[in-house]
Design an enzyme around this catalytic site. Structure first.
Site, PDB file in Angstrom:
ATOM      1  N   LYS A 100       0.803  -1.218   0.000  1.00 38.23           N
ATOM      2  CA  LYS A 100       0.000   0.000   0.000  1.00 38.23           C
ATOM      3  C   LYS A 100       0.849   1.288   0.000  1.00 38.23           C
ATOM      4  CE  LYS A 100      -3.967  -2.069   2.356  1.00 38.23           C
ATOM      5  NZ  LYS A 100      -4.844  -1.946   3.552  1.00 38.23           N
TER       6      LYS A 100
ATOM      7  N   TYR B  87     -12.445  -2.019  -4.289  1.00 42.09           N
ATOM      8  CA  TYR B  87     -12.948  -2.170  -2.921  1.00 42.09           C
ATOM      9  C   TYR B  87     -14.469  -2.045  -2.828  1.00 42.09           C
ATOM     10  CZ  TYR B  87      -8.219  -2.097  -1.014  1.00 42.09           C
ATOM     11  OH  TYR B  87      -6.919  -2.407  -0.694  1.00 42.09           O
TER      12      TYR B  87
ATOM     13  N   ASN C 152      -1.988   0.213   6.888  1.00 42.59           N
ATOM     14  CA  ASN C 152      -1.393  -1.000   7.427  1.00 42.59           C
ATOM     15  C   ASN C 152      -0.481  -1.739   6.455  1.00 42.59           C
ATOM     16  OD1 ASN C 152      -3.225  -2.299   5.737  1.00 42.59           O
ATOM     17  ND2 ASN C 152      -4.655  -2.751   7.393  1.00 42.59           N
TER      18      ASN C 152
ATOM     19  N   HIS D 175      -2.223  -5.486   1.665  1.00 39.89           N
ATOM     20  CA  HIS D 175      -3.532  -6.107   1.464  1.00 39.89           C
ATOM     21  C   HIS D 175      -3.279  -7.503   0.938  1.00 39.89           C
ATOM     22  CE1 HIS D 175      -7.558  -6.876  -0.258  1.00 39.89           C
ATOM     23  NE2 HIS D 175      -6.867  -7.410  -1.258  1.00 39.89           N
TER      24      HIS D 175
ATOM     25  N   GLU E  49      -9.396 -10.700  -7.651  1.00 41.56           N
ATOM     26  CA  GLU E  49      -8.438  -9.607  -7.465  1.00 41.56           C
ATOM     27  C   GLU E  49      -7.278  -9.707  -8.451  1.00 41.56           C
ATOM     28  OE1 GLU E  49      -9.346  -8.590  -2.790  1.00 41.56           O
ATOM     29  OE2 GLU E  49      -7.624  -9.864  -3.238  1.00 41.56           O
TER      30      GLU E  49
END
Length: 140
Positions: free
Chosen positions: A11, A51, A114, A117, A128
């Site tokens: 990310k 998302y 965080n 993913h 995905e």
């Protein structure tokens, strides 16, 4: 255990801090192999589509804004029980709850930022992967 593929994103909070190599080293040390990878800068619309399963949740807009704020590294990892192994390497979503040595325990800045993913199931992984990669780009 079966050889499988899973999807992973490094990310914006991690790419900003040049952590791509350190994070990928954790995947590789655990026996996962990177079979496709590219650095992209998602638009907010692309992040929103990716998302969309979370579109009714209160964090959706903030998540899309964050994921389109800087480049990310999208990749496909392959290995024995790759989905579960990747999730173990990532650690709990909340870095305060993540086991020592996991990506999130070491690198995450917050629950929202965080660092990584990962797919949660074979069906999700397939969707995905297909969102970001064509079959010819999977070179494992």
């Amino acid at each position: 255990m079966a050889l499988e593929r899973t999807f992973s994103i490094i990310k914006p909070d991690a790419t900003r801090r040049n952590l791509t190599g350190a994070i990928n080293a954790k995947f590789e040390e655990a026996g996962l192999r990177i079979v496709a990878q590219k650095r992209i800068h998602m638009t907010k619309a692309q992040a929103g589509k990716f998302y969309e399963v979370h579109q009714e949740r209160p964090f959706y807009d903030e998540l899309c804004e964050f994921m389109s704020s800087a480049p990310v590294v999208v990749q496909v990892l392959e290995g024995e029980d790759a989905i579960a192994k990747n999730r173990e390497i990532m650690g709990a979503t909340n870095p305060a709850d993540a086991a020592p040595g996991t990506v999130r325990a070491e690198f995450a800045e917050s629950v929202g930022e965080n660092s990584v993913h990962g797919s949660d199931a074979p069906e999700t992984a397939a969707q995905e992967i297909a969102y970001f990669f064509s079959g010819i780009e999977l070179v494992g």
